[in-house]
Write an enzyme that holds these catalytic residues in place. Sequence first.
Site, PDB file in Angstrom:
ATOM      1  N   HIS A 105       0.836  -1.202   0.000  1.00  0.00           N
ATOM      2  CA  HIS A 105       0.000   0.000   0.000  1.00  0.00           C
ATOM      3  C   HIS A 105       0.869   1.248   0.000  1.00  0.00           C
ATOM      4  O   HIS A 105       1.667   1.468   0.909  1.00  0.00           O
ATOM      5  CB  HIS A 105      -0.912  -0.023   1.232  1.00  0.00           C
ATOM      6  CG  HIS A 105      -1.726   1.216   1.420  1.00  0.00           C
ATOM      7  ND1 HIS A 105      -2.646   1.676   0.494  1.00  0.00           N
ATOM      8  CD2 HIS A 105      -1.773   2.104   2.456  1.00  0.00           C
ATOM      9  CE1 HIS A 105      -3.218   2.787   0.942  1.00  0.00           C
ATOM     10  NE2 HIS A 105      -2.696   3.068   2.123  1.00  0.00           N
ATOM     11  N   CYS A 148     -18.182  11.079  21.027  1.00  0.00           N
ATOM     12  CA  CYS A 148     -17.516   9.783  21.133  1.00  0.00           C
ATOM     13  C   CYS A 148     -16.042  10.031  21.417  1.00  0.00           C
ATOM     14  O   CYS A 148     -15.453  10.990  20.922  1.00  0.00           O
ATOM     15  CB  CYS A 148     -17.682   9.015  19.817  1.00  0.00           C
ATOM     16  SG  CYS A 148     -16.977   7.359  19.830  1.00  0.00           S
ATOM     17  N   ILE A 149     -15.454   9.175  22.230  1.00  0.00           N
ATOM     18  CA  ILE A 149     -14.032   9.319  22.574  1.00  0.00           C
ATOM     19  C   ILE A 149     -13.405   7.945  22.648  1.00  0.00           C
ATOM     20  O   ILE A 149     -14.018   6.993  23.144  1.00  0.00           O
ATOM     21  CB  ILE A 149     -13.847  10.089  23.905  1.00  0.00           C
ATOM     22  CG1 ILE A 149     -12.366  10.220  24.269  1.00  0.00           C
ATOM     23  CG2 ILE A 149     -14.618   9.448  25.031  1.00  0.00           C
ATOM     24  CD1 ILE A 149     -12.118  11.103  25.480  1.00  0.00           C
ATOM     25  N   GLU A 181     -21.903  13.655  25.627  1.00  0.00           N
ATOM     26  CA  GLU A 181     -23.200  13.082  25.264  1.00  0.00           C
ATOM     27  C   GLU A 181     -23.612  12.066  26.319  1.00  0.00           C
ATOM     28  O   GLU A 181     -22.809  11.281  26.799  1.00  0.00           O
ATOM     29  CB  GLU A 181     -23.094  12.420  23.887  1.00  0.00           C
ATOM     30  CG  GLU A 181     -24.379  11.871  23.338  1.00  0.00           C
ATOM     31  CD  GLU A 181     -24.221  11.318  21.928  1.00  0.00           C
ATOM     32  OE1 GLU A 181     -24.572  10.149  21.707  1.00  0.00           O
ATOM     33  OE2 GLU A 181     -23.725  12.071  21.061  1.00  0.00           O
ATOM     34  N   SER A 200     -13.827  12.768  37.755  1.00  0.00           N
ATOM     35  CA  SER A 200     -12.462  13.118  38.139  1.00  0.00           C
ATOM     36  C   SER A 200     -12.056  14.448  37.516  1.00  0.00           C
ATOM     37  O   SER A 200     -11.467  15.319  38.185  1.00  0.00           O
ATOM     38  CB  SER A 200     -11.499  12.009  37.690  1.00  0.00           C
ATOM     39  OG  SER A 200     -10.164  12.361  37.928  1.00  0.00           O
ATOM     40  N   LYS A 250      -6.018  14.944  42.693  1.00  0.00           N
ATOM     41  CA  LYS A 250      -4.854  15.475  41.996  1.00  0.00           C
ATOM     42  C   LYS A 250      -5.310  16.635  41.109  1.00  0.00           C
ATOM     43  O   LYS A 250      -6.096  16.448  40.193  1.00  0.00           O
ATOM     44  CB  LYS A 250      -4.186  14.385  41.164  1.00  0.00           C
ATOM     45  CG  LYS A 250      -3.655  13.226  42.001  1.00  0.00           C
ATOM     46  CD  LYS A 250      -3.020  12.163  41.134  1.00  0.00           C
ATOM     47  CE  LYS A 250      -2.490  11.009  41.987  1.00  0.00           C
ATOM     48  NZ  LYS A 250      -1.891   9.949  41.128  1.00  0.00           N
TER      49      LYS A 250
END
Length: 364
Positions: A83, A175-176, A209, A222, A316
Amino acid sequence: MGQQPQTSSDAESKQEDEVSAQTPTQTEVPSTQTEFQKIIIGKYSIAAWYASPYPSEFKQGPDLYICERCLKYMRYRRSLDEHQCEDAFPRGQPVYEDMSTVLYEVDGKEHMLYCQNLCLLSKLFLDQKTIYYDIGGFLFYILLVKSFEDGRLKYSFAGYFSKEKVSVERNNLACILVLPPFRGQNYGQLLIELSYELTKLEKTTGGPEQPLSSQGFHSYRSYWRRALLRALLGELPSAARYLQKTAHVMRKHTHDWEQGQRIFSLERLSEITGMRIEDVLFTMDDLGLLQTWSGRHVVCIADEDIRKIVAERRIKLGLRIDYDGLLVAYETEPESESDSDDESSQSADSDASADESNNESDDN
């Protein structure tokens, strides 16, 4: 938000720091749900967690080979070796860069095939992801990790987050994902922090979301704790000027106000942090900081009390983001003449990143 306040320590594990808002932990993933044993991308071989709607002809082998530049998928190793990727890389507009990472904004409408391939890849690790092809209304923020090989700079795809261009619910993150080889290095927290920085640049508020997974909730809680406590302690760059003005105004009031004590409204905390006011309210209640004054909710607390909470819950306060790495500019409000002299020294520090930036995105 519907979550019950918890008083557990905020010293989350590295795994919790690297969560996806919709991704379960690896131990929760049943291997029978995926049609591939693993994917090969860059120098990494990664076990797939879930099935993804790749074309059926690409599901006949145990492995799937993916070009980390264009995310094109292939059935055979020789196809990947042969490729010749001619696509621009990295693509999109850079919005953040530090010593080890760089983040690019990619428009789903302008780079449709790339973003579709990205969604198909992410479905291998996100059980609840449902959007694969209708991606023109989304912006994708691609996280690349830097490395040097043979004296040359190399970029490796590590993860991303996406958000709608226009969100009625004020979602700043849809989205993550952080790929498994890059977890445990605070990249998930970096993506969350950057999503809020972009929100503040737009002079609005937002949040992820809903609904959040259990793991996603712990990660966001957190971050919310850190962001709000830093704002109360005056450690956020956007808070510096406000704290000076607040101190000046409060000295004119007749009620008792001591040095080191500050009063914030929930609206002001929302403005400083970029968080939706309902998330601010939840976090303040979670930390036991809510009070009422003159018929409205406010946070009125001395610095030493905040630091006591930080110590008792082992929170923290450090952030992963390097503010000097933002490549998009803060929009500063004009100052009155009476405030400009008092705030000149603070302005030089808090606006340093804005003065150095020169690549403001049209979409922000």
